[in-house]
Every structure is written in structure tokens, then in C-alpha cells.
Design a protein around this motif. Structure first.
Motif, PDB file in Angstrom:
ATOM      1  N   ALA A  79      55.051  13.994 -36.401  1.00  0.00           N
ATOM      2  CA  ALA A  79      56.502  14.149 -36.224  1.00  0.00           C
ATOM      3  C   ALA A  79      56.807  14.964 -34.973  1.00  0.00           C
ATOM      4  N   GLU A  80      56.040  16.018 -34.733  1.00  0.00           N
ATOM      5  CA  GLU A  80      56.235  16.863 -33.552  1.00  0.00           C
ATOM      6  C   GLU A  80      56.031  16.044 -32.276  1.00  0.00           C
ATOM      7  N   LEU A  81      54.953  15.270 -32.220  1.00  0.00           N
ATOM      8  CA  LEU A  81      54.701  14.460 -31.026  1.00  0.00           C
ATOM      9  C   LEU A  81      55.693  13.306 -30.915  1.00  0.00           C
ATOM     10  N   GLY A  82      56.122  12.768 -32.056  1.00  0.00           N
ATOM     11  CA  GLY A  82      57.126  11.705 -32.048  1.00  0.00           C
ATOM     12  C   GLY A  82      58.437  12.179 -31.448  1.00  0.00           C
ATOM     13  N   ALA A  83      58.783  13.443 -31.701  1.00  0.00           N
ATOM     14  CA  ALA A  83      60.030  14.006 -31.173  1.00  0.00           C
ATOM     15  C   ALA A  83      60.029  14.098 -29.648  1.00  0.00           C
ATOM     16  N   ILE A  84      58.839  14.082 -29.044  1.00  0.00           N
ATOM     17  CA  ILE A  84      58.786  14.135 -27.573  1.00  0.00           C
ATOM     18  C   ILE A  84      58.266  12.825 -26.977  1.00  0.00           C
ATOM     19  N   GLY A  85      58.319  11.747 -27.801  1.00  0.00           N
ATOM     20  CA  GLY A  85      58.078  10.417 -27.262  1.00  0.00           C
ATOM     21  C   GLY A  85      56.714   9.802 -27.484  1.00  0.00           C
ATOM     22  N   PHE A  86      55.834  10.443 -28.245  1.00  0.00           N
ATOM     23  CA  PHE A  86      54.510   9.861 -28.494  1.00  0.00           C
ATOM     24  C   PHE A  86      54.495   9.188 -29.853  1.00  0.00           C
ATOM     25  N   TYR A 126      49.323  18.398 -42.326  1.00  0.00           N
ATOM     26  CA  TYR A 126      49.235  18.717 -40.901  1.00  0.00           C
ATOM     27  C   TYR A 126      49.405  17.448 -40.061  1.00  0.00           C
ATOM     28  N   ARG A 127      48.704  16.401 -40.434  1.00  0.00           N
ATOM     29  CA  ARG A 127      48.803  15.136 -39.688  1.00  0.00           C
ATOM     30  C   ARG A 127      50.249  14.649 -39.632  1.00  0.00           C
ATOM     31  N   GLY A 128      50.944  14.718 -40.747  1.00  0.00           N
ATOM     32  CA  GLY A 128      52.340  14.295 -40.776  1.00  0.00           C
ATOM     33  C   GLY A 128      53.220  15.159 -39.885  1.00  0.00           C
ATOM     34  N   ALA A 129      53.036  16.478 -39.962  1.00  0.00           N
ATOM     35  CA  ALA A 129      53.848  17.396 -39.152  1.00  0.00           C
ATOM     36  C   ALA A 129      53.530  17.235 -37.669  1.00  0.00           C
ATOM     37  N   PHE A 130      52.249  17.073 -37.331  1.00  0.00           N
ATOM     38  CA  PHE A 130      51.855  16.923 -35.928  1.00  0.00           C
ATOM     39  C   PHE A 130      52.374  15.596 -35.378  1.00  0.00           C
ATOM     40  N   ILE A 170      51.491  28.443 -37.875  1.00  0.00           N
ATOM     41  CA  ILE A 170      50.195  27.809 -37.628  1.00  0.00           C
ATOM     42  C   ILE A 170      49.787  26.825 -38.719  1.00  0.00           C
ATOM     43  N   THR A 171      50.464  26.862 -39.857  1.00  0.00           N
ATOM     44  CA  THR A 171      50.081  25.943 -40.936  1.00  0.00           C
ATOM     45  C   THR A 171      51.053  24.791 -41.149  1.00  0.00           C
ATOM     46  N   THR A 172      52.320  24.925 -40.731  1.00  0.00           N
ATOM     47  CA  THR A 172      53.292  23.884 -41.077  1.00  0.00           C
ATOM     48  C   THR A 172      54.138  23.377 -39.919  1.00  0.00           C
ATOM     49  N   ALA A 173      54.027  23.935 -38.735  1.00  0.00           N
ATOM     50  CA  ALA A 173      54.942  23.595 -37.643  1.00  0.00           C
ATOM     51  C   ALA A 173      54.519  22.393 -36.804  1.00  0.00           C
ATOM     52  N   GLY A 174      53.424  21.724 -37.141  1.00  0.00           N
ATOM     53  CA  GLY A 174      53.001  20.576 -36.341  1.00  0.00           C
ATOM     54  C   GLY A 174      52.423  20.976 -35.000  1.00  0.00           C
ATOM     55  N   VAL A 175      51.767  22.126 -34.952  1.00  0.00           N
ATOM     56  CA  VAL A 175      51.194  22.635 -33.718  1.00  0.00           C
ATOM     57  C   VAL A 175      49.924  21.880 -33.346  1.00  0.00           C
ATOM     58  N   SER A 176      49.621  21.875 -32.064  1.00  0.00           N
ATOM     59  CA  SER A 176      48.346  21.394 -31.584  1.00  0.00           C
ATOM     60  C   SER A 176      47.349  22.536 -31.780  1.00  0.00           C
ATOM     61  N   ILE A 177      46.158  22.234 -32.304  1.00  0.00           N
ATOM     62  CA  ILE A 177      45.165  23.275 -32.569  1.00  0.00           C
ATOM     63  C   ILE A 177      43.924  23.015 -31.721  1.00  0.00           C
ATOM     64  N   SER A 178      43.570  23.998 -30.907  1.00  0.00           N
ATOM     65  CA  SER A 178      42.325  23.955 -30.138  1.00  0.00           C
ATOM     66  C   SER A 178      41.435  25.081 -30.638  1.00  0.00           C
ATOM     67  N   VAL A 179      40.155  24.774 -30.822  1.00  0.00           N
ATOM     68  CA  VAL A 179      39.199  25.747 -31.352  1.00  0.00           C
ATOM     69  C   VAL A 179      38.071  25.892 -30.341  1.00  0.00           C
ATOM     70  N   GLY A 180      37.788  27.125 -29.947  1.00  0.00           N
ATOM     71  CA  GLY A 180      36.746  27.361 -28.974  1.00  0.00           C
ATOM     72  C   GLY A 180      35.771  28.427 -29.424  1.00  0.00           C
ATOM     73  N   SER A 181      34.604  28.375 -28.836  1.00  0.00           N
ATOM     74  CA  SER A 181      33.576  29.379 -29.070  1.00  0.00           C
ATOM     75  C   SER A 181      32.703  29.416 -27.828  1.00  0.00           C
ATOM     76  N   SER A 182      31.632  30.150 -27.908  1.00  0.00           N
ATOM     77  CA  SER A 182      30.639  30.146 -26.832  1.00  0.00           C
ATOM     78  C   SER A 182      29.309  30.542 -27.424  1.00  0.00           C
ATOM     79  N   GLY A 183      28.247  30.061 -26.782  1.00  0.00           N
ATOM     80  CA  GLY A 183      26.908  30.401 -27.233  1.00  0.00           C
ATOM     81  C   GLY A 183      26.476  31.736 -26.665  1.00  0.00           C
ATOM     82  N   ALA A 184      25.227  32.077 -26.902  1.00  0.00           N
ATOM     83  CA  ALA A 184      24.682  33.353 -26.449  1.00  0.00           C
ATOM     84  C   ALA A 184      24.780  33.497 -24.925  1.00  0.00           C
TER      85      ALA A 184
END
Length: 174
Positions: free
Chosen positions: A124-131, A118-122, A25-39
């Protein structure tokens, strides 16, 4: 008679994150989504732009751009609930962490460097699949705005990789 193990639970729960998952979760170039909810349980979501894991792996901090994350930040402040999803684009390996004690904090020393790594790893990860880098930059650009950390103690972790194990809880790290 040999000493018997104590049946009293430890005051600090064992982390569901082992060393390999912390690295994921810290070095693999993962996509990170963060969620929550209100009351009212209305969900909110934002994109993470990096992550820090405490040395004992009991605390995780995800970095978000404050301006782009107002609803999530308000919900976290209101309910302290969080779900963070880490997904590797090249193979869809996905981990979900949940917490019930989330707090919004200022960045710590070294966090800006973590975000740049993180930006560099992410990228590179997306570059490997064509982005290309422009796409990645648009996804995780802070626009020069304030970046904050949402810190929490993972109370649950789930394998969310598509397939027969999706949704299964991870066993506590040993």
C-alpha cells in the motif's frame, strides 16, 4: 528525610524505542534494510520482510529470507552485530537501530501473520507513490524459502531522516 532515588543503574537498559516508534517499524509499511559485517568489517546487507517488537520494546526481531541473506546471517552469527534501517518511502522518514547481541532464530507463533500484514502495508505504501503490486512482490518475495528472525536488543537508535537532524541519536523512551 525522603527516600533518595537510587544511583545504581538498572540491570536492564531502557529501550530507545517508544510506543510510537514501535508502531512505525511494525505497521507503517516501511522499507527494511538489515546490515552486518564480519570480523574483517566487510559489510553485508539484505532486505527485511517484516518486524516484531517485544511488548517491553527491549527486543526487536527482523524477518529475512534465509537464502537471500546468507552473508548477513553468517556475519550476525560471527559478530552478533546488526544495523536495521526502517524508511517510509512516501516521506523518507528513517530510523536506524543498532545491536551488539543479535542472534538468528526460528519464527515464533504469529510471525507469519506479521509478515503478511507487513507485505500488505508495504504494498500500500509503494502503491501510494506509483509502484504496482508486482514490483512490491518482487522486492519482498520469499520464493517459498525459509524465513528466519534476527533478534537483537537495540543499543542505539538514530534519526536518519534526510535533513538537519539526520544522524542524531534518539533519546531513550520515557
Amino acid at each position: 528525610m525522603p527516600d533518595q532515588p537510587s544511583s545504581v543503574p538498572s540491570a536492564v537498559p531502557e529501550s530507545p524505542i517508544d510506543a510510537e516508534l514501535a508502531a512505525f517499524i511494525t505497521t507503517a509499511g516501511v522499507s527494511i534494510s538489515v546490515g552486518s559485517s564480519g570480523a574483517g568489517l566487510l559489510p553485508s546487507i539484505t532486505r527485511g520482510i517484516g518486524c516484531r517488537v517485544a511488548p517491553d520494546r527491549r527486543r526487536v526481531s527482523v524477518f529475512v529470507v534465509a537464502e537471500q541473506s546468507r552473508e548477513v546471517l553468517d556475519d550476525v552469527r560471527d559478530t552478533r552485530r546488526i544495523a536495521a534501517v526502517f524508511s517510509q518511502p512516501c516521506n523518507h522518514r528513517t530510523l536506524q537501530l543498532k545491536g551488539r547481541d543479535a542472534v538468528v532464530e526460528a519464527l515464533e507463533a504469529g510471525d507469519r501473520e506479521r509478515i503478511e500484514r507487513y507485505r500488505g502495508a508495504f504494498s500500500a505504501e509503494l502503491g501510494a507513490i506509483g509502484f504496482g503490486p508486482l514490483f512490491t512482490h518482487a522486492l519482498i518475495d520469499s520464493g517459498g524459502g525459509e524465513i528466519v528472525a534476527i533478534a537483537f536488543t537495540p543499543c542505539a537508535a538514530f534519526d536518519q531522516t534526510p535533513g538537519p537532524r539526520a544522524g542524531e541519536p534518539l533519546a531513550h523512551a520515557k
